[in-house]
Design a protein around this motif. Structure first.
Motif, PDB file in Angstrom:
ATOM      1  N   ARG A   1       4.798  -5.353   8.003  1.00 27.53           N
ATOM      2  CA  ARG A   1       5.824  -4.633   7.635  1.00 27.53           C
ATOM      3  C   ARG A   1       5.534  -3.816   6.274  1.00 27.53           C
ATOM      4  O   ARG A   1       6.260  -2.857   5.739  1.00 27.53           O
ATOM      5  N   LYS A   2       4.234  -3.949   5.885  1.00 24.64           N
ATOM      6  CA  LYS A   2       3.918  -3.498   4.592  1.00 24.64           C
ATOM      7  C   LYS A   2       3.567  -1.954   4.722  1.00 24.64           C
ATOM      8  O   LYS A   2       2.927  -1.486   5.825  1.00 24.64           O
ATOM      9  N   ALA A   3       4.068  -1.043   3.858  1.00 22.90           N
ATOM     10  CA  ALA A   3       3.657   0.542   3.808  1.00 22.90           C
ATOM     11  C   ALA A   3       2.198   0.511   3.699  1.00 22.90           C
ATOM     12  O   ALA A   3       1.779   1.472   4.220  1.00 22.90           O
ATOM     13  N   ASP A   4       1.666   0.045   2.948  1.00 20.59           N
ATOM     14  CA  ASP A   4       0.216   0.067   2.504  1.00 20.59           C
ATOM     15  C   ASP A   4      -0.789  -1.092   2.737  1.00 20.59           C
ATOM     16  O   ASP A   4      -0.552  -2.007   2.128  1.00 20.59           O
ATOM     17  N   LEU A   5      -1.409  -0.920   3.758  1.00 18.32           N
ATOM     18  CA  LEU A   5      -2.437  -2.040   4.190  1.00 18.32           C
ATOM     19  C   LEU A   5      -3.738  -1.537   3.682  1.00 18.32           C
ATOM     20  O   LEU A   5      -4.716  -2.413   3.660  1.00 18.32           O
ATOM     21  N   VAL A   6      -3.991  -0.127   3.518  1.00 22.86           N
ATOM     22  CA  VAL A   6      -5.235   0.283   3.112  1.00 22.86           C
ATOM     23  C   VAL A   6      -5.134   1.276   1.857  1.00 22.86           C
ATOM     24  O   VAL A   6      -4.184   1.907   1.752  1.00 22.86           O
ATOM     25  N   TYR A   7      -5.988   0.987   0.894  1.00 24.31           N
ATOM     26  CA  TYR A   7      -6.301   1.939  -0.463  1.00 24.31           C
ATOM     27  C   TYR A   7      -7.465   2.485  -0.328  1.00 24.31           C
ATOM     28  O   TYR A   7      -8.451   1.788   0.002  1.00 24.31           O
TER      29      TYR A   7
ATOM     30  N   LEU B   1      -7.068  -3.871   2.675  1.00 28.48           N
ATOM     31  CA  LEU B   1      -8.456  -3.150   2.884  1.00 28.48           C
ATOM     32  C   LEU B   1      -8.456  -2.338   1.737  1.00 28.48           C
ATOM     33  O   LEU B   1      -7.664  -1.385   1.560  1.00 28.48           O
ATOM     34  N   VAL B   2      -9.499  -2.406   0.856  1.00 26.49           N
ATOM     35  CA  VAL B   2      -9.559  -1.568  -0.336  1.00 26.49           C
ATOM     36  C   VAL B   2     -10.939  -0.752  -0.294  1.00 26.49           C
ATOM     37  O   VAL B   2     -11.974  -1.398   0.046  1.00 26.49           O
TER      38      VAL B   2
END
Length: 613
Positions: free
Chosen positions: A310-316, A259-260
């Protein structure tokens, strides 16, 4: 061997990696894309209104020029859309609405003012732009400013550029555009071979553009769901878009989704002393909340060991304005560099494996050629092939293993059908009773019927009766379906396990079939091993291509069953047309329910599985 070697693609690293920017009107996709590729104000932008009217692909090339290919609808494709537009443009006793306005704007853009009053046959006889135009228009410019100016009439909607004011009438071509490909000179900030796909809204009324909308989502390895910061808290549209993007894991090539959140510098700051810290604090809160929401939804559809979970960043949280101006945030804090770094890491990870396979393949072939040249006097020996013949005759064992693999989805499929039958009436009421709270839905429903149960509305979002009726089945099978088809994830899945076990057994039989006295046994065995790997890589590609057909078979089957009722409902006009459409669809769906509509959809999916086996 010569044919095998020359068949290796010399431009293997140029196979594209697609990154899709997927969002609703005014989310800032084009602005984000301009910033990622470091070309401010390149693709047309238009504040909060819809600017991009079609799918736009952006990639780099080896030329010093900026180029664009404008793909137009064929005359037959346009006539197919025109028939529906004429029906939607008809005046009736109800108030004018957005669906009619959009239909009228498309007709008048092509045929001129007053054309909305003419019949379909009259319009077909009129001279219009598409009759004498090529299906592809090529643009080439020396700099980005010139191409941007030339491109705007083709990729912008009428409302965003005031169609009639554009020179040479180009502004009125927008209804005929199918999609646009843009190439820019090689970029330092993005690896060559990455193609960005700007995907507008929730689909299109035109069946060809809507099919391309789905196709582009399905071919993307990465999907960015783009939503602005002011909409992210109160508006649930981004969650709808995320769910649509998540379907790409099941039916497409998607390996990652994020999600950006755009315009992250916008904030009511009257209560804050430190603007900089307030923005960053708010952005971290948004990230934390939306990451929890995404993980919760992804866990319902994907196996627990999926990489994306397992991603550290799902949202930017990004800010294009601050990236260019830097009034409050520095470049790193805008997270534009962070997105670029992610693109580079994803690109390297994908290409490293491809390059390793390619080099290994070439080296093994060269080794075999060298071996054959140094043993020209040795008579060719096949080895003991009886082992292989016996093994090949037992290949049916693989079929039995795959049958067991597919059995895992059988119970969820049965339970999903039962659930769909129980919820059918509730689903119909939810779909058809919007008129009580949504003005203008009557004409939207007509557009849905004209398009076989599917319509992308600017007001109501994407409406898909077929998919909505099948949704309880999808919710039941998603986890099992994901487990079966996770070949592209490079992790253990049921189908991949079946194929890998069979491949290993195949290699073992090859080794036993080659007698110990065969010259250069090791080199020849490595070659045969590699050919086996090649066969299975090609098999995996076929499976990925078939996966979408299997997944979509449920909604396609339901659409086929309901088609006569869509056609009958679409013919209704005049007073109380909406009520008649409601009645026709309700009776049709309930009648098909009694006739086993969901069981037919279940059987259709089973048949697709069997065809794949």
């Amino acid at each position: 061997l010569r044919n095998r070697l020359t068949g290796l693609k010399p431009d293997i690293l140029m196979d594209p990696i697609y990154i899709g920017l997927f969002g609703s009107t005014g989310a800032g996709k084009s602005t984000l894309l301009n910033t990622i590729i470091d070309k401010n104000f390149f693709l047309p932008v238009s504040g909060t209104t819809s600017c991009t009217s079609c799918v736009v692909q952006v990639n780099s090339n080896h030329s010093k020029q900026y180029e664009a290919k404008i793909h137009l609808l064929t005359p037959e494709e346009w006539k197919d859309e025109l028939k529906g537009l004429v029906a939607l443009a008809e005046l009736d006793d109800d108030e004018d609405d957005n669906v009619r306005k959009e239909a009228v704007s498309k007709i008048t853009a092509i045929y001129g003012e007053g054309a909305e009053t003419k019949s379909y046959e009259e319009l077909c006889r009129m001279s219009h732009k598409i009759g004498n135009s090529k299906c592809i228009i090529n643009l080439k410019k020396e700099n980005k400013e010139d191409l941007s100016k030339a491109l705007r009439p083709y990729v912008s909607t009428q409302s965003s550029h005031g169609g009639a004011s554009e020179e040479d009438g180009k502004g009125k071509l927008w209804p005929l555009i199918k999609h646009v490909e843009v190439s820019v000179p090689r970029m330092e900030v993005v690896p060559e071979g990455v193609i960005f796909v700007d995907i507008p809204g929730m689909g299109d009324f035109n069946s060809k553009r809507d099919a391309m909308w789905k196709e582009n989502i399905n071919k993307c390895s990465v999907i960015w769901v783009v939503s602005s910061i002011e909409r992210i808290k109160g508006d649930q549209n981004h969650e709808t878009l995320l769910k649509e993007g998540m379907k790409a894991f099941q039916r497409g090539m998607c390996r990652d989704i994020s999600l950006v959140v755009t315009k992250s510098d916008q904030m009511e700051l009257s209560e804050y002393i430190n603007k900089h810290d307030a923005i960053l604090e708010r952005n971290e809160t948004v990230k934390r909340d939306k990451m929890q929401m995404m993980k919760k939804n992804l866990e319902k559809q994907l196996p627990s060991d999926s990489r994306v979970l397992r991603k550290a960043d799902l949202v930017y949280t990004v800010s294009a304005r601050e990236y260019w101006n830097g009034e409050t945030l520095n470049k790193e804090e805008t997270e534009i560099p962070k997105l670029r770094d992610y693109i580079r890491m994803f690109y390297v990870a994908q290409k490293r494996d491809i390059l390793k396979d390619y080099v290994t393949e070439a080296l093994v072939i060269f080794s075999l050629i060298q071996s054959l040249q140094s043993n020209q006097e040795t008579q060719y020996q096949c080895g003991n092939m009886s082992h292989m013949k016996d093994f090949v005759q037992k290949i049916i064992g693989l079929g039995e293993d795959i049958e067991k693999c597919f059995t895992a989805i059988e119970q969820p499929l049965i339970e999903g059908v039962d659930q769909a039958k129980k919820l059918c009436t509730k689903s119909i009421d939810k779909l058809l009773n919007r008129v009580q709270r949504c003005q203008g839905f009557h004409r939207t429903l007509k557009a849905v019927c004209l398009n076989k149960g599917v319509y992308a509305s600017r007001i109501f979002g994407r409406i898909d009766i077929n998919n909505s009726l099948a949704q309880p089945i999808y919710e039941n099978i998603d986890m099992s379906f994901g487990n079966i088809f996770r070949i592209q994830m490079g992790t253990c899945s049921t189908l991949k396990t079946c194929l890998d076990l069979f491949k290993d057994a195949m290699k073992q039989q090859l080794q036993e079939a080659m007698e110990s006295n065969v010259s250069d046994r090791g080199v020849k065995f490595r070659f045969l091993q590699q050919e086996t790997d090649f066969i299975f890589r090609e098999t995996e590609k076929v499976i990925l291509q078939k996966k979408a057909e299997i997944y979509n078979s449920l909604s396609v089957s339901i659409q086929d069953n309901l088609l006569p009722f869509y056609e009958e409902a679409a013919r209704q006009s005049g007073t109380q047309a909406y009520r008649r459409m409601q009645t026709i669809l309700r009776k049709g769906i309930m009648g098909e329910l009694e006739s086993g509509m969901f069981e037919k959809a279940r059987d259709s999916m089973r048949e697709h599985f069997q065809a794949l086996k």
